[in-house]
Enzyme design. Structure first.
Site, PDB file in Angstrom:
ATOM      1  N   HIS A 215       3.874   6.683   5.598  1.00 40.56           N
ATOM      2  CA  HIS A 215       2.725   7.440   6.112  1.00 40.56           C
ATOM      3  C   HIS A 215       1.895   6.698   7.153  1.00 40.56           C
ATOM      4  O   HIS A 215       1.161   7.320   7.920  1.00 40.56           O
ATOM      5  CB  HIS A 215       1.838   7.918   4.954  1.00 40.56           C
ATOM      6  CG  HIS A 215       0.969   6.860   4.349  1.00 40.56           C
ATOM      7  ND1 HIS A 215       1.375   6.070   3.293  1.00 40.56           N
ATOM      8  CD2 HIS A 215      -0.298   6.473   4.637  1.00 40.56           C
ATOM      9  CE1 HIS A 215       0.395   5.255   2.957  1.00 40.56           C
ATOM     10  NE2 HIS A 215      -0.623   5.471   3.762  1.00 40.56           N
TER      11      HIS A 215
ATOM     12  N   HIS B  73       0.823  -1.218   0.000  1.00 36.48           N
ATOM     13  CA  HIS B  73       0.000   0.000   0.000  1.00 36.48           C
ATOM     14  C   HIS B  73       0.857   1.268   0.000  1.00 36.48           C
ATOM     15  O   HIS B  73       0.697   2.122  -0.882  1.00 36.48           O
ATOM     16  CB  HIS B  73      -0.963  -0.014   1.186  1.00 36.48           C
ATOM     17  CG  HIS B  73      -1.678   1.272   1.413  1.00 36.48           C
ATOM     18  ND1 HIS B  73      -2.540   1.828   0.488  1.00 36.48           N
ATOM     19  CD2 HIS B  73      -1.653   2.141   2.463  1.00 36.48           C
ATOM     20  CE1 HIS B  73      -3.004   2.978   0.948  1.00 36.48           C
ATOM     21  NE2 HIS B  73      -2.483   3.191   2.143  1.00 36.48           N
TER      22      HIS B  73
ATOM     23  N   ASP C 295      -3.306   8.324  -0.736  1.00 38.09           N
ATOM     24  CA  ASP C 295      -3.663   7.212   0.152  1.00 38.09           C
ATOM     25  C   ASP C 295      -5.117   6.804  -0.069  1.00 38.09           C
ATOM     26  O   ASP C 295      -5.443   5.620  -0.216  1.00 38.09           O
ATOM     27  CB  ASP C 295      -3.426   7.650   1.605  1.00 38.09           C
ATOM     28  CG  ASP C 295      -3.987   6.668   2.614  1.00 38.09           C
ATOM     29  OD1 ASP C 295      -3.538   5.515   2.634  1.00 38.09           O
ATOM     30  OD2 ASP C 295      -4.883   7.059   3.391  1.00 38.09           O
TER      31      ASP C 295
ATOM     32  N   ASP D 253     -22.839  15.671 -25.438  1.00 37.06           N
ATOM     33  CA  ASP D 253     -21.610  16.083 -24.766  1.00 37.06           C
ATOM     34  C   ASP D 253     -21.073  14.987 -23.841  1.00 37.06           C
ATOM     35  O   ASP D 253     -20.804  15.222 -22.666  1.00 37.06           O
ATOM     36  CB  ASP D 253     -21.887  17.382 -23.989  1.00 37.06           C
ATOM     37  CG  ASP D 253     -20.613  18.036 -23.464  1.00 37.06           C
ATOM     38  OD1 ASP D 253     -19.542  17.635 -23.920  1.00 37.06           O
ATOM     39  OD2 ASP D 253     -20.721  18.925 -22.610  1.00 37.06           O
TER      40      ASP D 253
ATOM     41  N   GLU E 253       1.131   5.567  12.897  1.00 37.16           N
ATOM     42  CA  GLU E 253      -0.224   5.191  13.315  1.00 37.16           C
ATOM     43  C   GLU E 253      -0.352   3.695  13.584  1.00 37.16           C
ATOM     44  O   GLU E 253      -0.981   3.289  14.562  1.00 37.16           O
ATOM     45  CB  GLU E 253      -1.232   5.583  12.230  1.00 37.16           C
ATOM     46  CG  GLU E 253      -2.666   5.206  12.598  1.00 37.16           C
ATOM     47  CD  GLU E 253      -3.641   5.459  11.454  1.00 37.16           C
ATOM     48  OE1 GLU E 253      -4.847   5.400  11.708  1.00 37.16           O
ATOM     49  OE2 GLU E 253      -3.188   5.697  10.323  1.00 37.16           O
ATOM     50  N   ASP E 254       0.232   2.846  12.715  1.00 34.38           N
ATOM     51  CA  ASP E 254      -0.068   1.414  12.738  1.00 34.38           C
ATOM     52  C   ASP E 254       1.072   0.530  13.222  1.00 34.38           C
ATOM     53  O   ASP E 254       0.930  -0.689  13.266  1.00 34.38           O
ATOM     54  CB  ASP E 254      -0.463   0.944  11.324  1.00 34.38           C
ATOM     55  CG  ASP E 254      -1.778   1.550  10.866  1.00 34.38           C
ATOM     56  OD1 ASP E 254      -2.557   1.968  11.732  1.00 34.38           O
ATOM     57  OD2 ASP E 254      -2.016   1.601   9.645  1.00 34.38           O
TER      58      ASP E 254
END
Length: 715
Positions: free
Chosen positions: A81, A57, A148, A268, A85-86
């Site tokens: 990134h 990812h 992300d 269009d 956090e993880d």
């Protein structure tokens, strides 16, 4: 990670580095490699919903940003990134291994990820403020977050259906418009189309099917019209690139919905782009196209002479092309095209190892300053959200002052919006307007290129009816404020008397703290503002009393059996509430099976769920039974009260008056001036919790009360 997976990921890393080197030969390839291996090691053992190693990812996000030719720091931030956090990585560690700049960027993305942008309006407004604050610090944080989200939407099919829908709605409401507002139209279109595929898969499939049928019947229209345009360029002696495509399914669907017509009547649906070298050639191409095909009236926009605020420049024209099919043609130079593709991100673009000095790239600091200027003056969360969404979602018209200065307004704006855009004082004194020298009413909608002159008069004041004449958040906010201020003192006196009588009727004393508590809960800013709105009848006293002293007395005969409170489990399955989050009826919940524990009920936002996110077989889709629940669901409060005689007794009495029972009480801290206590209170529902909490917050001797949730208590 096995050897095969490692080889694949290292091949992707090599592809990423090759892409960055292609536009920035002087890039720090060692820095990018170190960031990859740092991230791969931090995410070791973590898998995505697809079963792939998690590092795939960040690699994909970095590649999306590399396609925009962004700087090394942004690419490295993409690779890192999710580490803070993880994983076990910290801000300090990232700063030490890399740089403080990169650590700040990674931390900024982490904070954005934690924002719940689709929550209640009060919280949503505050989170929008945080979003714009993050943008103002460093726009690259938003660029990483958008990339992300784009990769998450490209792989959304691996998530649970309800999670797919939540992500798609958030993307459609927040991230797609933000990408468009930043000038990254390609990203906006892809985010919208990916979300459309989740929220309305049948609608998207039907559009694709109609396109396939049309192609079988008429052949490749795009190739034919592209050939025609190239022939016109050759005839004119201009060298340029021509590309065409059918518009995306969501764009087609939106037009069908807006115009209330079927696909067969829609025109269009094809778009073409001509890229040339100079601005002069842009206008020569326009002339050639208009000589070859008939221009459609009112479908011409010159964003070269009147650029958009995000730096976008191009000529747009719609013509009746081959077989009378309407097609849109965009004409721009290569420098303009770079900005059109990257938007505000063009400020950081590199080419041949150097930052691109694109004359059309907008300064991000100035762009975000212009975007947020009008929001800073709005304290009311409703007005703030209104201003944000108008600014992000609407197209623009460009009008001129009598001195020739350009004023940008959302489509549908009126002379009154124009007046307030110039200055609040001019808007407040407006009595009329002249458009291109002709007197018009204040409610007439403005069109691109019109010259507007505002007629003012001393003594004029904003009228209540003006709120229906304006569309900009700035004008609406200014008018509402003027209306409130006009009779503010009279309204405050009247509101004070109304509130005093109302408090007396329910046996409570009106106090500044009670009014401040109610004002905060109702989102009106201050106790003075609350009183003013009571006096002006914008609020009634029942709303205030309902917040502070709601009637929670329910018919006990209709109470649900606590052993059957959950819907979605088998009859023989046992369950209990998780201690870490103590969910209450009325909160969204999920069931997680634990060996030897049965099914534990967690609140949907419980931090402990992160431990089982990659084990979908243990999840149960459940909900609280509708109806009246008994007051047997304990919740823990952390409360600080004044150390004075009778205070603890009064607070306990207040809880009892709300029909709640204290099951446990312990002193956490004893000081000369205050006590800090832990209370376990048995409640019926989340509404019951709010009632108890509001009653305590309104008590003058309660300094602080918070609901305790402890992830460490999870099984």
């Amino acid at each position: 990670m096995d050897d095969g997976a490692l080889w694949v990921q290292e091949a992707e890393l090599a592809r990423l580095i090759a892409r960055v080197v292609s536009y920035n030969p002087n890039c720090d390839t060692d820095l990018i490699s170190r960031a990859y291996y740092y991230g791969a090691d931090a995410h070791r053992g973590q898998l995505r919903h697809s079963g792939e190693p998690y590092i795939t990812h960040p690699l994909a996000v970095a590649m999306i940003l590399a396609e925009q030719r962004l700087d090394d720091a942004t690419i490295v931030t993409a690779l890192l990134h999710d580490t803070i956090e993880d994983t076990g990585a910290t801000f300090g560690a990232v700063s030490q291994v890399f740089t403080s700049e990169i650590a700040e960027l990674v931390d900024g993305v982490t904070k954005l990820t934690k924002l719940q942008l689709t929550s209640s309006e009060t919280k949503q407004a505050e989170n929008f403020r945080k979003l714009f604050m993050a943008m103002s610090r460093d726009m690259r944080v938003i660029l990483v977050k958008l990339a992300d989200r784009l990769h998450n939407m490209r792989t959304v099919k691996h998530m649970r259906p309800e999670k797919q829908a939540q992500k798609a709605r958030e993307t459609m409401d927040i991230f797609a418009p933000l990408a468009g507002r930043m000038g990254m139209q390609w990203m906006r279109e892809e985010l919208e189309d990916l979300s459309f595929g989740v929220l309305n898969p049948e609608g998207r499939r039907s559009i694709i099917h109609r396109f396939a049928t049309l192609r079988r019947e008429t052949g490749d229209v795009v190739e034919k019209i592209t050939h025609d345009i190239r022939a016109e360029l050759e005839r004119t002696g201009i060298a340029g690139d021509v590309a065409g495509r059918a518009k995306r399914p969501f764009s087609i669907w939106r037009k069908m919905e807006e115009k209330k017509i079927g696909f067969s009547r829609l025109s269009d649906i094809y778009g073409f782009r001509v890229i040339v070298e100079t601005e002069d050639e842009c206008y020569r191409v326009l002339g050639a196209i208009h000589r070859r095909w008939r221009a459609v009236p009112d479908r011409f926009k010159d964003y070269i002479s009147q650029p958009k605020s995000n730096g976008y420049r191009s000529i747009h024209t719609t013509v009746s092309g081959r077989d009378a099919k309407r097609v849109e043609v965009q004409i721009r130079t290569r420098a303009m095209h770079d900005v059109a593709e990257s938007g505000v991100a063009a400020h950081w673009s590199y080419r041949d190892g150097e930052r691109v000095e694109n004359p059309f790239a907008v300064d991000p600091a100035r762009w975000i300053s212009d975007l947020t200027a009008q929001f800073d003056s709005s304290s009311d969360h409703d007005e703030f959200l209104e201003a944000v969404k108008l600014e992000m979602y609407t197209d623009q018209v460009f009008c001129f002052t009598p001195k020739g200065e350009v004023v940008k307004l959302p489509r549908g704006a009126t002379p009154l919006d124009f007046a307030y855009a110039i200055h609040t004082r001019i808007g407040a004194r407006a009595v009329g307007a002249k458009v291109d020298g002709v007197r018009v009413p204040l409610w007439q909608k403005l069109r691109n290129g019109e010259s507007v002159e505002i007629v003012t008069a001393e003594g004029q004041t904003p009228q209540g009816s003006w709120l229906d004449l304006v569309v900009t958040g700035r004008a609406k906010s200014a008018i509402r404020k003027a209306l409130r201020d006009a009779d503010r003192h009279r309204y405050i006196r009247l509101g004070t008397e109304l509130a005093r009588v109302a408090f007396d009727q329910v046996g409570h004393r009106m106090s500044d703290k009670a009014l401040t508590t109610a004002a905060r809960a109702l989102g009106v800013g201050s106790s003075e503002e609350l009183l003013a709105r009571l006096g002006s009848a914008e609020l009634d006293t029942r709303a205030v009393l309902g917040i502070l002293f709601p009637d929670v007395v329910l018919d006990d005969s209709d109470e649900i059996d606590a052993t059957a409170a959950i819907v979605g489990l088998e009859p023989d399955q046992t369950f209990r509430r998780a201690r870490c989050c103590q969910p209450l009826p009325g909160e969204r919940i999920v069931g997680i099976s634990y060996k030897g524990e049965g099914v534990l009920i967690h609140a949907i936002d419980c931090e402990a769920l992160a431990e089982v996110e990659d084990q979908p077989q243990r999840w149960f889709d459940i909900a609280w039974h509708a109806g009246n629940h008994p007051a047997v669901h304990d919740v823990t409060f952390d409360m600080t009260i004044v150390n004075d005689s009778g205070v603890l007794g009064r607070t306990c009495t207040l809880i009892g008056q709300q029909k709640a029972n204290i099951s446990d009480l312990a002193f956490l801290e004893r000081r000369q001036d205050f006590f800090r206590v832990k209370l376990d209170v048995e409640l019926r529902s989340i509404e019951h919790l709010h009632a108890v909490r509001m009653a305590l917050e309104a008590e003058g001797d309660v300094a602080m009360i918070e609901r305790v949730r402890d992830p460490a208590l999870s099984p």
